[in-house]
Design an enzyme around this catalytic site. Structure first.
Site, mmCIF file in Angstrom:
data_model
loop_
_atom_site.group_PDB
_atom_site.id
_atom_site.type_symbol
_atom_site.label_atom_id
_atom_site.label_comp_id
_atom_site.label_asym_id
_atom_site.label_seq_id
_atom_site.Cartn_x
_atom_site.Cartn_y
_atom_site.Cartn_z
ATOM 1 N N TYR A 1 0.812 -1.222 0.000
ATOM 2 C CA TYR A 1 0.000 0.000 0.000
ATOM 3 C C TYR A 1 0.848 1.276 0.000
ATOM 4 C CZ TYR A 1 -3.517 3.345 1.791
ATOM 5 O OH TYR A 1 -4.347 4.413 1.979
ATOM 6 N N LYS B 1 1.178 5.253 -2.257
ATOM 7 C CA LYS B 1 0.914 6.539 -1.642
ATOM 8 C C LYS B 1 2.124 7.465 -1.735
ATOM 9 C CE LYS B 1 -3.295 5.689 -0.771
ATOM 10 N NZ LYS B 1 -4.321 6.368 -1.594
#
Length: 336
Positions: free
Chosen positions: A189, A193
């Site tokens: 993840y 980002k």
């Protein structure tokens, strides 16, 4: 670009004054009577941001995949309607696909005589935490799809349309607090980002050529359906590290995002923790408030080092439990 000692010295003479004067002018947010486009608008942050924009008098288009949730979201938008002429629409598209992202944007523009939106809020995204050792090529790619491409495709098409129409506007990305740092469990993840931050940093410079302002948001924990899904796969040690994280309701986070764009901030955070990470990892990003940023930076220099040491200690203590976890899942043979 080469920087000589003389250049650096010249730049350093009036540091506070230079920091207090952003290279680009700040842009305010005034959505009343204007079209705002929100991806991921059926739940969580996206939904509450859309509701807030409707309350501010904007025409709002929201995009997501689930038609049932979109219909429920539209009912919430209608409750917030301020005037009879506000145009409130929902669109069901798969934003992980570049062609579908373009089609969704064009469909929303069609309702407004083909004109591009005043502001594009890219709230779509998802996380599926887990140990890196349990990932594969498909899950790593899915992490980039969920966290980066789902916003980058929309931003690319929106930019092209804005430039073609000579329409000034705003593009707002939604990263995460882990876009500043990261901890165990977010290997699929966090890279996405951080990639969003890199894209936003580039576009802030480049899109100034077209009077398009760029902003990026770094929220922490949001109490939303997305968090419930994350926690289903989140490692125990990650949950342990995060157990004292107070988090925030989606309406509070939406208000923080709106207020940040309204103030013209490039990097936008929700709370003190976010400000500490922002100020401590700012690089060449413009100050939000030069004096507060210096203060936050000094606090972060001490507090974040202590925080990181605590996290590392928790991970070290988890080693024995993690060994049993690996053996249980046949990832590592039992030691003899």
């Amino acid at each position: 670009m080469q920087l000589t000692s003389t250049t650096l010295l010249a730049l350093a003479i009036p540091p506070i004054f230079l920091a207090a004067m952003p290279f680009f002018g700040k842009s305010k947010l005034n959505p009343k009577g204007k079209h705002c486009y929100v991806t991921g608008g059926s739940t969580g942050l996206g939904l509450y941001l859309a509701i807030l924009l409707v309350k501010k008098g904007a025409h709002v288009s929201i995009v997501a995949r689930n038609e049932e949730r979109l219909q429920k979201a539209l009912e919430e938008l209608e409750k917030a309607r301020q005037t009879p002429d506000q145009v409130l629409r929902t669109y069901s598209y798969d934003l992980f696909d570049p062609a579908a992202s373009a089609a969704a944007f064009d469909a929303a523009c069609k309702e407004h005589d083909g004109k591009t939106p005043y502001a594009v809020f890219l709230c779509a995204g998802a996380a599926r935490p887990g140990f890196f050792i349990e990932q594969d090529a498909a899950s790593l790619q899915k992490g980039m799809d969920n966290g980066y491409w789902v916003q980058a495709y929309s931003a690319l098409h929106a930019t092209k349309k804005m430039v073609q129409q000579r329409s000034p506007g705003k593009i707002v990305f939604v990263s995460s607090l882990v876009g500043y740092m990261s901890i165990i469990g977010y290997s699929s993840y966090t890279p996405a980002k951080h990639a969003l931050r890199g894209l936003a940093e580039t576009l802030r410079s480049e899109l100034s050529l077209y009077d398009i302002s760029v902003h990026i948001f770094f929220p922490g924990t949001i109490y939303s359906p997305g968090l419930e899904e994350e926690n289903k796969t989140k490692p125990k040690i990650t949950l342990k590290i995060e157990e004292d994280d107070g988090g925030a309701k989606p309406e509070q986070v939406a208000a923080a995002l709106y207020n940040g764009v309204e103030k013209g901030h490039f990097h936008i955070t929700v709370d003190l923790i976010g400000e500490l990470f922002r100020s401590s990892t700012r690089g060449s990003t413009p100050h939000n408030n030069v004096f507060l940023d210096i203060f936050y930076g000094l606090i972060g220099w001490i507090a974040l080092a202590i925080w990181r040491r605590g996290v590392d200690g928790m991970v070290a203590k988890h080693r024995k439990e993690h060994e049993a976890y690996l053996v249980e899942r046949n990832i590592r043979p039992e030691s003899t």
